[in-house]
Design a protein around this motif. Structure first.
Motif, PDB file in Angstrom:
ATOM      1  N   LEU A 238       0.755  -1.102  -0.129  1.00  0.00           N
ATOM      2  CA  LEU A 238       0.145  -0.058   0.031  1.00  0.00           C
ATOM      3  C   LEU A 238       0.752   1.284   0.060  1.00  0.00           C
ATOM      4  CD1 LEU A 238      -2.943   1.125   0.071  1.00  0.00           C
ATOM      5  CD2 LEU A 238      -2.816   0.905   2.651  1.00  0.00           C
ATOM      6  N   ASP A 239       1.907   1.240   0.593  1.00  0.00           N
ATOM      7  CA  ASP A 239       2.776   2.415   0.871  1.00  0.00           C
ATOM      8  C   ASP A 239       3.928   2.514  -0.505  1.00  0.00           C
ATOM      9  OD1 ASP A 239       1.703   3.034   3.142  1.00  0.00           O
ATOM     10  OD2 ASP A 239       3.107   2.230   4.477  1.00  0.00           O
ATOM     11  N   GLU A 240       4.248   1.299  -1.272  1.00  0.00           N
ATOM     12  CA  GLU A 240       4.996   1.416  -2.149  1.00  0.00           C
ATOM     13  C   GLU A 240       4.518   2.314  -3.556  1.00  0.00           C
ATOM     14  OE1 GLU A 240       8.437  -0.473  -2.630  1.00  0.00           O
ATOM     15  OE2 GLU A 240       8.017   0.682  -0.890  1.00  0.00           O
ATOM     16  N   ASP A 241       5.570   2.754  -4.226  1.00  0.00           N
ATOM     17  CA  ASP A 241       5.142   3.511  -5.567  1.00  0.00           C
ATOM     18  C   ASP A 241       4.996   1.911  -6.641  1.00  0.00           C
ATOM     19  OD1 ASP A 241       5.434   4.431  -8.207  1.00  0.00           O
ATOM     20  OD2 ASP A 241       6.900   5.749  -7.643  1.00  0.00           O
ATOM     21  N   TRP A 249       5.528  -8.567  -7.447  1.00  0.00           N
ATOM     22  CA  TRP A 249       4.266  -8.036  -6.902  1.00  0.00           C
ATOM     23  C   TRP A 249       3.856  -6.719  -7.622  1.00  0.00           C
ATOM     24  CZ3 TRP A 249       7.879  -9.861  -3.088  1.00  0.00           C
ATOM     25  CH2 TRP A 249       8.800  -8.481  -2.793  1.00  0.00           C
ATOM     26  N   MET A 250       4.734  -6.363  -8.619  1.00  0.00           N
ATOM     27  CA  MET A 250       4.084  -5.231  -9.317  1.00  0.00           C
ATOM     28  C   MET A 250       2.982  -5.616 -10.328  1.00  0.00           C
ATOM     29  SD  MET A 250       6.260  -3.292 -12.578  1.00  0.00           S
ATOM     30  CE  MET A 250       7.455  -2.372 -11.229  1.00  0.00           C
ATOM     31  N   PRO A 251       1.988  -4.750 -10.442  1.00  0.00           N
ATOM     32  CA  PRO A 251       0.783  -5.208 -11.151  1.00  0.00           C
ATOM     33  C   PRO A 251       1.242  -5.785 -12.805  1.00  0.00           C
ATOM     34  CG  PRO A 251       0.591  -3.078 -10.002  1.00  0.00           C
ATOM     35  CD  PRO A 251       1.824  -3.371  -9.925  1.00  0.00           C
ATOM     36  N   GLU A 320      -8.337  -0.512   0.573  1.00  0.00           N
ATOM     37  CA  GLU A 320      -7.441   0.352   0.157  1.00  0.00           C
ATOM     38  C   GLU A 320      -6.436  -0.041  -0.657  1.00  0.00           C
ATOM     39  OE1 GLU A 320      -5.785   1.860   4.006  1.00  0.00           O
ATOM     40  OE2 GLU A 320      -7.533   2.939   4.457  1.00  0.00           O
ATOM     41  N   LEU A 321      -6.170  -1.117  -0.839  1.00  0.00           N
ATOM     42  CA  LEU A 321      -4.981  -1.899  -1.733  1.00  0.00           C
ATOM     43  C   LEU A 321      -5.550  -2.290  -3.125  1.00  0.00           C
ATOM     44  CD1 LEU A 321      -1.975  -2.893  -2.000  1.00  0.00           C
ATOM     45  CD2 LEU A 321      -3.029  -5.104  -1.422  1.00  0.00           C
ATOM     46  N   LEU A 322      -6.684  -2.319  -3.125  1.00  0.00           N
ATOM     47  CA  LEU A 322      -7.507  -2.832  -4.415  1.00  0.00           C
ATOM     48  C   LEU A 322      -7.329  -1.557  -5.527  1.00  0.00           C
ATOM     49  CD1 LEU A 322     -10.952  -4.264  -3.655  1.00  0.00           C
ATOM     50  CD2 LEU A 322      -8.907  -5.259  -4.454  1.00  0.00           C
ATOM     51  N   PRO A 323      -7.124  -0.364  -5.189  1.00  0.00           N
ATOM     52  CA  PRO A 323      -6.988   0.523  -6.398  1.00  0.00           C
ATOM     53  C   PRO A 323      -5.861   0.407  -7.194  1.00  0.00           C
ATOM     54  CG  PRO A 323      -7.949   1.831  -4.841  1.00  0.00           C
ATOM     55  CD  PRO A 323      -7.780   0.400  -4.169  1.00  0.00           C
ATOM     56  N   LYS A 324      -4.732  -0.375  -6.467  1.00  0.00           N
ATOM     57  CA  LYS A 324      -3.288  -0.163  -6.903  1.00  0.00           C
ATOM     58  C   LYS A 324      -3.308  -1.358  -7.896  1.00  0.00           C
ATOM     59  CE  LYS A 324       0.076   2.138  -4.182  1.00  0.00           C
ATOM     60  NZ  LYS A 324       1.304   1.747  -3.420  1.00  0.00           N
TER      61      LYS A 324
END
Length: 346
Positions: A238-241, A249-251, A320-324
């Motif tokens: 959540l805190d990562e760019d 774990w990058m999209p 909160e994480l889903l948007p990423k």
């Protein structure tokens, strides 16, 4: 916004623009805020295994159910194709890798593997069977005798990366070669990465686990990084760019840029063998080259395992994480995780 380049003007970062397009068009923001999440219906374990292997009935399903499953898959593939065309057709979206900001272009080009002999380009996604695809590439190139050879995978040697080529060579292959990618449920992929990297790989425990424990745990400085919880891992994400994330774990969107690279085929982890063998037939690989069977030691993430982890994680953290990862859910037609109280009580 960032400069488009010598041509002047500006362009929104593709990930942020696509996020806005999808939220506006599908109402996913409302779903996230209200917790009205898509229902997940886990397959019977035997049926799930048959689906993963790409087989039909196998004694689990009859001919009618097999035909129904194939129809559902065709519908899913059509939804994926339509969604990608709609989103990538927006005026400000990149039409090629050369329209991407330099950092995004470097990322995608170093994830595109090339076979000049069989004229295809494959975007590898960690935790979506990419090691087996790399084995196949090495076999096709003659660097490996068989996909079943017992050896530790070298993820760099004997592989041809598009990013190592000259611009004109890159453009030619992207225009003329068969291009494909394999995708996976985003939350399942994250859980697979978490269990593998923090449960088995000391290098990741020392590099990422120690930092996560120090950052999110009181008196976490003494941790060896091998006891990171799933919730702590999600807080870290959540805190990562997104553009600086580790590739595991990058999209998928950021790794493979499906707007800038027009893939001819999108395979799925859920139909891994059937889709993989379809691609091998499509590129006319030798008949003896077929996708490897799963190793006996491999412990897959089941629907039940994923639900257990999600239902034992703070609901707010997941929302909160889903948007990423919303682009991966939307573009590749995966349902949002069901973490409603009623479903978790079951």
């Amino acid at each position: 916004s960032r400069p488009r380049g010598a041509g002047g003007g500006t362009v929104l970062l593709p990930s942020m623009l696509m996020f806005g397009v999808i939220l506006a068009s599908s109402g996913l923001l409302l779903m996230i805020e209200k917790g009205i999440l898509a229902e997940v219906k886990p397959l019977h374990p035997a049926a799930a295994e048959a689906a993963r292997r790409g087989h039909g009935g196998g004694g689990v399903r009859g001919g009618g159910e097999e035909a129904q499953g194939e129809l559902e898959y065709q519908v899913l593939r059509d939804i994926r194709n339509r969604t990608i065309r709609t989103v990538c057709g927006q005026p400000a979206m990149p039409r090629s890798v050369w329209e991407l900001p330099a950092g995004q272009r470097r990322t995608v080009l170093r994830h595109l593997l090339v076979s000049d002999k069989y004229r295809f380009v494959y975007c590898y996604v960690p935790k979506v069977a990419c090691s087996n695809w790399k084995r196949i590439l090495k076999v096709l190139d003659g660097a490996l005798e068989s996909v079943d050879v017992k050896m530790k995978m070298d993820h760099k040697s004997d592989l041809v990366f598009l990013g190592d080529m000259k611009p004109e060579e890159i453009s030619y292959r992207l225009k003329h070669y068969y291009k494909f990618i394999f995708v996976r449920n985003p939350m399942e992929r994250l859980l697979s990465a978490y269990r593998n990297k923090f449960g088995e790989i000391k290098e990741y425990q020392q590099k990422y686990g120690v930092e996560i424990a120090r950052r999110y745990r009181k008196n976490g400085g003494s941790s060896a990084g091998d006891d990171v919880t799933f919730s702590e891992f999600l807080r870290y994400l959540l805190d990562e760019d997104v553009e600086r994330m580790n590739e595991h774990w990058m999209p998928i969107y950021n790794l493979c840029q499906p707007c800038a690279v027009r893939y001819d085929f999108i395979g799925s982890y859920e139909r891994l063998h059937a889709d993989a063998n379809y691609v091998l037939d499509r590129v006319r690989s030798p008949s003896f080259v077929r996708f490897p069977e799963r190793q006996s030691w491999y412990k897959p993430v089941t629907a039940e395992t994923l639900q257990y982890y999600l239902c034992n994680t703070q609901r707010r953290l997941i929302k909160e994480l889903l948007p990423k990862y919303i682009l991966d859910f939307s573009l590749f037609a995966y349902p949002l995780p069901n973490i409603t109280s009623e479903f978790c009580r079951q």
